[in-house]
Enzyme design. Structure first.
Site, PDB file in Angstrom:
ATOM      1  CG  PHE A   1      -1.927   2.005  -9.860  1.00  0.00           C
ATOM      2  CD1 PHE A   1      -2.647   2.100 -11.128  1.00  0.00           C
ATOM      3  CD2 PHE A   1      -2.167   2.757  -9.073  1.00  0.00           C
ATOM      4  CE1 PHE A   1      -3.273   3.320 -11.525  1.00  0.00           C
ATOM      5  CE2 PHE A   1      -2.724   4.038  -9.199  1.00  0.00           C
ATOM      6  CZ  PHE A   1      -3.288   4.357 -10.389  1.00  0.00           C
TER       7      PHE A   1
ATOM      8  CG  ASP B   1       4.355   3.292  -5.082  1.00  0.00           C
ATOM      9  OD1 ASP B   1       4.099   3.653  -4.313  1.00  0.00           O
ATOM     10  OD2 ASP B   1       3.887   3.404  -6.325  1.00  0.00           O
TER      11      ASP B   1
ATOM     12  CE  LYS C   1      -3.379   4.617  -2.789  1.00  0.00           C
ATOM     13  NZ  LYS C   1      -4.676   5.234  -3.350  1.00  0.00           N
TER      14      LYS C   1
HETATM   15  N1  PLP Z   1       1.274   4.188  -6.089  1.00  0.00           N
HETATM   16  C1  PLP Z   1       0.632   3.260  -5.687  1.00  0.00           C
HETATM   17  C2  PLP Z   1       1.152   2.178  -5.192  1.00  0.00           C
HETATM   18  C3  PLP Z   1      -0.875   3.369  -5.595  1.00  0.00           C
HETATM   19  O1  PLP Z   1      -1.469   2.650  -4.947  1.00  0.00           O
HETATM   20  C4  PLP Z   1      -1.471   4.795  -6.171  1.00  0.00           C
HETATM   21  C5  PLP Z   1      -2.830   5.070  -6.070  1.00  0.00           C
HETATM   22  O2  PLP Z   1      -3.693   4.019  -5.708  1.00  0.00           O
HETATM   23  C6  PLP Z   1      -0.443   5.595  -6.664  1.00  0.00           C
HETATM   24  C7  PLP Z   1       1.003   5.280  -6.684  1.00  0.00           C
HETATM   25  C8  PLP Z   1      -0.847   6.896  -7.211  1.00  0.00           C
HETATM   26  O3  PLP Z   1      -1.498   7.595  -6.055  1.00  0.00           O
HETATM   27  P1  PLP Z   1      -2.454   8.784  -6.424  1.00  0.00           P
HETATM   28  O4  PLP Z   1      -3.702   8.376  -7.055  1.00  0.00           O
HETATM   29  O5  PLP Z   1      -2.305   9.832  -5.118  1.00  0.00           O
HETATM   30  O6  PLP Z   1      -1.714   9.801  -7.498  1.00  0.00           O
END
Ligand code: PLP
Length: 415
Positions: A143, A228, A257
């Site tokens: 994700f 990520d 986050k």
């Molecule tokens: N990358 C990872 C690993 C995530 O867990 C998330 C969201 O849960 C995102 C990217 C996307 O973040 P956002 O919801 O702030 O766009």
């Protein structure tokens, strides 16, 4: 607004936000109105307390309203909350320096945005421009966000299909499978993008040599490695960055986050110096109006202070080991329900044999005042992701409540 003056929030959701989401929340017993929060406790509008064992999917690593972050944001609020975008902005510069000092290897330059998806979007654009190549390789179950680019490299079809065609030249391979990565990465690959530990995929910890192998494959084929760490970063997994668990340095690292300390939204894309030559011809080739705003950067600076002062990565490791051991005991006692428990630090998952059991446990826990959720890309897994400031006593209470929820699920299941 006073509690007594609250409108009918559910009806407003139904009418003006998303009626289907409102119904889903009601079905799950989550149609309560959140009212205030402090530390690890959230209170609803009727005064009922919940232990926050989800931490906003990784946002509330410092708990709710950490006083140091509140103070920093308040000070900045009364001086200059947003940037003119014409002059230099000192909180942004200081934060970039701090992140470069904290980040592993020679990661140095920082692009600021407002969310995880934006941090990932930037990384993908930078990788294509720097390498002049098009292809991205990522993992099934991953994700990375729901904007077009971040969705294109994410690994679950139900979120992707309705929006096709997405970004071309994206290939997904099973997470943790070095052979599959080896086959997929070629000399047209701009980057491999991975979460060091998959969060929404169901708290999947890769085999010991996986990330090092990914690093070696990228080096051999001239592709960039993007990690990520939007969910795993900033202490969550027992190190400041989860990639440090395996001593791997990516070319680009994405954060969001927890960086805003649970007070402000902020995203950051940190890269090795060579990649920043992409800005040479046009320094505005990628930009964001609100990215790097002084308010968010002040929150992040205070967050990094707290992370060090309160030794949150070490805390996450210690408390995570305790909680995982307790979950293992529950797994043995309730082997009919629980298939596996796993994770690192305070990013832990409980995998159930059946999806419905997981949903029932989540609902029972919420009724009993413990907030958890299932993983978006793997609903058989529920996640425990509490603030890193949580006490061992509160975690012990969570384990007790979890056990009572498991017993109640057993009681309602057909034998
Ligand atoms: N990358 C990872 C690993 C995530 O867990 C998330 C969201 O849960 C995102 C990217 C996307 O973040 P956002 O919801 O702030 O766009």
């Amino acid at each position: 607004m006073k509690r007594e003056e609250l409108p009918d929030v559910f009806s407003l959701y139904k009418r003006y936000i998303n009626p289907y989401l409102a119904d889903l929340l009601r079905f799950a017993g989550c149609d309560r109105v959140e009212w205030e929060a402090e530390g690890c406790i959230i209170k609803d509008s009727e005064g009922k307390e919940y232990i926050d064992c989800l931490g906003g999917y990784g946002v509330f690593s410092l708990g709710h309203r950490h006083p140091k972050v509140v103070k920093a944001v308040e000070e900045q609020l009364h001086r200059m909350p947003l940037s003119s975008k014409i002059f230099l902005n000192s909180p942004q510069a200081k934060l970039a320096e701090r992140l470069a000092q904290l980040a592993p290897g020679d990661l140095q330059y920082v692009f600021f945005s407002n969310s995880g998806a934006e941090a990932v979007e930037a990384s993908l654009k930078f990788a294509r421009m720097f390498t002049g190549r098009k292809k991205f390789v990522s993992a099934l179950g991953s994700f990375h966000g729901k904007t077009f680019g971040s969705l294109s490299v994410s690994g679950r079809d139900i979120y992707k299909k309705p929006f096709e065609p997405l970004l071309g030249h994206c290939e997904q391979v099973p997470f943790g499978d070095g052979e599959a990565l080896e086959k997929a990465v070629d000399d047209s690959t701009a980057a491999v993008i991975l979460e060091p530990i998959q969060g929404e995929g169901g708290v999947n910890v890769p085999p010991e040599d996986y990330l090092r192998r990914a690093r070696a494959i990228c080096d051999e084929r001239g592709a960039l490695l993007i990690l990520d760490e939007v969910q795993t970063g900033l202490g969550r997994c027992g190190r400041i960055f989860a990639c440090q668990l395996w001593d791997v340095v990516p070319d680009i690292l994405c954060l969001a986050k927890a960086l805003g300390g649970g007070i402000m939204p902020i995203g950051a894309t940190i890269a090795r110096p060579k990649i920043w030559t992409i800005f040479q011809e046009n320094p505005l080739i990628h930009s964001s109006t609100f990215g790097g705003n002084p308010l968010a950067c002040s929150a992040a600076l205070a967050t990094l202070d707290v992370l060090e002062e309160e030794k949150l990565p070490e805390r996450a490791e210690e408390l995570g080991n305790y909680l995982l051991a307790e979950l293992q005991i529950l797994k043995e006692k309730h082997a009919n329900l629980i298939k596996d428990v796993r994770g690192k630090g305070l990013l832990l998952g409980i995998e159930f044999w059946e999806e419905d059991v997981g949903l029932l446990v989540v609902s029972f826990l919420i009724q009993r005042g413990v907030l958890v959720a299932y993983a978006l890309n793997n609903p058989k897994v529920i996640r425990l992701e509490p603030p890193l400031i949580i006490s061992k006593e509160l975690l012990a209470r969570v384990v007790e409540i979890l056990e009572s929820a498991l017993k109640d699920v057993e009681a309602v299941l057909p034998t």
